[in-house]
Design a protein around this motif. Sequence first.
Motif, mmCIF file in Angstrom:
data_model
loop_
_atom_site.group_PDB
_atom_site.id
_atom_site.type_symbol
_atom_site.label_atom_id
_atom_site.label_comp_id
_atom_site.label_asym_id
_atom_site.label_seq_id
_atom_site.Cartn_x
_atom_site.Cartn_y
_atom_site.Cartn_z
ATOM 1 N N GLN A 778 0.870 -1.123 0.157
ATOM 2 C CA GLN A 778 0.246 -0.001 -0.016
ATOM 3 C C GLN A 778 0.821 1.350 0.137
ATOM 4 O O GLN A 778 1.854 1.351 0.581
ATOM 5 N N ALA A 779 0.423 2.156 -0.860
ATOM 6 C CA ALA A 779 1.397 3.441 -0.658
ATOM 7 C C ALA A 779 0.389 4.578 -0.710
ATOM 8 O O ALA A 779 -0.710 4.627 -1.458
ATOM 9 N N LYS A 780 0.547 5.670 -0.120
ATOM 10 C CA LYS A 780 -0.262 7.128 -0.152
ATOM 11 C C LYS A 780 0.178 7.798 -1.574
ATOM 12 O O LYS A 780 1.346 7.930 -1.933
ATOM 13 N N VAL A 781 -0.931 8.216 -2.097
ATOM 14 C CA VAL A 781 -0.609 9.184 -3.389
ATOM 15 C C VAL A 781 -1.157 10.712 -3.030
ATOM 16 O O VAL A 781 -2.127 10.921 -2.646
ATOM 17 N N GLU A 782 -0.016 11.452 -3.163
ATOM 18 C CA GLU A 782 -0.397 12.964 -2.610
ATOM 19 C C GLU A 782 -0.854 13.495 -3.872
ATOM 20 O O GLU A 782 -0.420 13.759 -5.016
#
Length: 921
Positions: A778-782
């Motif tokens: 999982q990764a955050k997308v700014e």
Amino acid sequence: MKSFLSHVVEYILTTNTNISNLTLVLPSKRAGVFLKHELSQQIQQTSFAPDILSIEELVEQISGYTSVSNTELLFEFYSIYKELTPKNAQEPFDSFSKWAQILLQDFNEIDRYLINHKEIFNYLSAIQRIQQWSPDKEPSDLMTNYLKFWDKLEQYYDALTDKITQKGIAYQGLVYREAVDSLEFYLQKNEDKKHYFIGFNALNTAEEKIIQEFLEVGLAEILWDTDHIFFDDPEHDASLFLRRHRYEWNYFQKHEFSWIADNFSSEKNIEIIGVPKNITQAKYIGEILQKLQQEDETLQDVAVVLGDEQLLIPCLNSLPSAIERLNITMGFPLKDIPLATTFNNLYLLQEHHRNDTFYYKNIINVLSDTNLRPLFQQKDQNIAANIIEYIQANNIIYVATEVIVERFPKETQEIAQLLFTYWNDKPKTAIQNCVTLIRHLKATLIEEREQHLLALEYLYRFNEVFNQLQLLTKQHNYITDIKSLLALYKEIISTETLDFKGEPLQGLQLMGMLETRVLDFKTVILSSVNEGILPSGKSNNSFIPFDLKKQFKLPTYKEKDAIYTYHFYRLLHRAEHVFLLYNTEAEGLSGGERSRFLMQLETYALPNHTVTQHVVTPKVPKIEHAMQVVKKETSVMERLKDIANKGFSPSALTSYIRNPIDFYYQKILGINEYEAVEETVAANTLGTVVHDTLELLYKPFEGQIITTKDIKAMFSKVEELVIKNFKKTYGEGTIHRGKNLIIFNVAKRYVTNFLQQELQTLKSGKTLRILQIEQNLQAKVEIPELDFPVYIGGKVDRVDELDGVLRIIDYKTGKVSQSDVEIVDWDLLTQDYKFSKSFQVLAYAYMIYQQQGFSGDTEAGIISFKNLQSGFLKFGTKESSRARNKNQLVTAETLDGFLVELKQLILEICNIDIPFTEKEV
């Protein structure tokens, strides 16, 4: 204009002072009802009615025999067949019944036409011997037995007629033959009783002899119903039989051939209407009736005549709702009643029984049957739906009885046992179960009787059928298995009908062609006026060849066509307005060709006839296909925020790229594709099994350098793990036979080939470290433009390190080539679904980069099991589609380019002003 029956009654009343001592004989029982009504209208004084009989009833009275049903006759014939046939050569009842029906029809025809049966059977046998004769070789055993069959026809006939006449019963043809033999006695007994034969046309030889004898002794008159137009034309088939009677009967050499009217040439409005398809004919009949009802609400003198009686139900469904009175004079065949499908489903369930289990499709058919639905319905739950869901979820192809029964509530388990217990090929068990089922259905419907009157009528008729079957199986021991029972059941429901009850003399008349005999209507609507229906054309359901029929003066298709010709034109004699509908489209082997009757009407149109023609087409609304558009309302945006918080998966994003509407249905509404039982392993199931097997093989080596010894040890585990994963994914579906066995071996081959490739890589001296197997990422997308957090998430199949190069790998069991993971224009990445595989591997690379960064060279790509020889297919970028140089390393710059496209895609998905718009796929 007066009807024929009105003329008949007027004549009888003027020539007889006492009508109670008369016998009026008609072609059908139906005509008797109308004749009695006409008598009541014209008679001026109180009197006992005359005897009104159909020709069949008169013949039975003369002969003293009662007609036997076809089914009972078939059993009597089978007992004769068994007596005359050696035990080792006897056929079972179901196969016997197929040819016996045809032979009984021939017996019937031979007797009705008073043919010398010995002579015709000798002819038949001789013909077969000549056809099979060969000077070069002796006949085979098969041919010998075949010829023996023809030699035995006379024995069969003699034995059958002796047996049934001793019981006081006979089939129709034999009743006629016996009536001719007993006629003298009947005439002596009724010498003071006058008979009127009314409205006859085609007569068999027995009927001709009987009527001629009545005429010769002065005890009868015959009242014909024909027209000068046809009678005076020697070529017209409408009076073919009447002309024969006129010139061949001795009686008419001395007496006048009267009752030739002049009605057909009167004023008529005839509309010939071409209509595409049968159902459209039924709909158009409804439209015609609606217009006619505006002129006459009662439709008292209107008849709808169905050339093809299968149009009955569509026609009933198309009648205007304002019609209050309707009389249907044809029966509804039991085989077309919806309840017949229910019992057919039960038979199919039993037929596909295997080792105390039933085939899932047949179980679902029974559980989904609308007639059985009341038995499965509970206040809180739908039992049938729950069981179907269980079968599909567990992929069970053959289901055991106990598995079904235990899922029914205790109070309904008796029903489940009744439906899903094997009958052990016992007819008596089958009949009893069907009778019990009918009782259960009746009990559920009787509570709301007024709402289920027709359904209860269906149950009553089928209860009669099974009672008849029960009686026949008790009286005769020939039904020994379910197959024979089914043959008999189909025979009964194909001949039996559900008779409609109504007021026969009021309102609209809906009838078949034969029911119109001697009846007249001002307005006639006749459907299916096509070749092959009116007239019925050449059909030869007989053992007697055409030439032999001509030799013995038996009726051929020529005579049968003439019968239809007479009925067609007689119906038009006194009609004033006629609608003739024909099907313009070919349906299977029939339809499309207009009847010759229509061409005759056009060619020989009389001065007073107005013949118009037109073709109608159904009113089909023009439906313009527009791509579906769904606006993003507040609830949709809330759902998108929820998905964004949990993480957009690469597959979800690529489904949006492929078609935004699919994304809307699956991710916003949560509507998944229908999960059916997989009889053959599906592609996605194969992919899951291969993925899961490789996960189990490689998971123990996470964080370790893998050696050739480790790979070799994996080979022995492949089959066990593939079987285990098939069981987990494929449920109780079998993989041990048919296509599934092949697919099972393909799965093993995929895994072993992959391991072989891994082994070759290690043997070449390369070092392989397994880092992650089936790892959740999982990764955050700014995205500053959005006021809520956005994540992407997914599960990567494998991350390893080969000679220091980090590899992010996605497995595909389908065919993937190198060009599928290469891009030239970054803009196309989120616009064209063709680049979905590149998008997926870049998404995994981005998530790994966000979690741990890249410490060295990194590659992302696909291993395609259908293209394993190409090895690891690396993602790459090229300056143009033709360029050979490409960059196959995934760097921070690569991910920056991907991130631009990813943000743009998510912004489009989350933009309230951009609706979900369907794409052409």
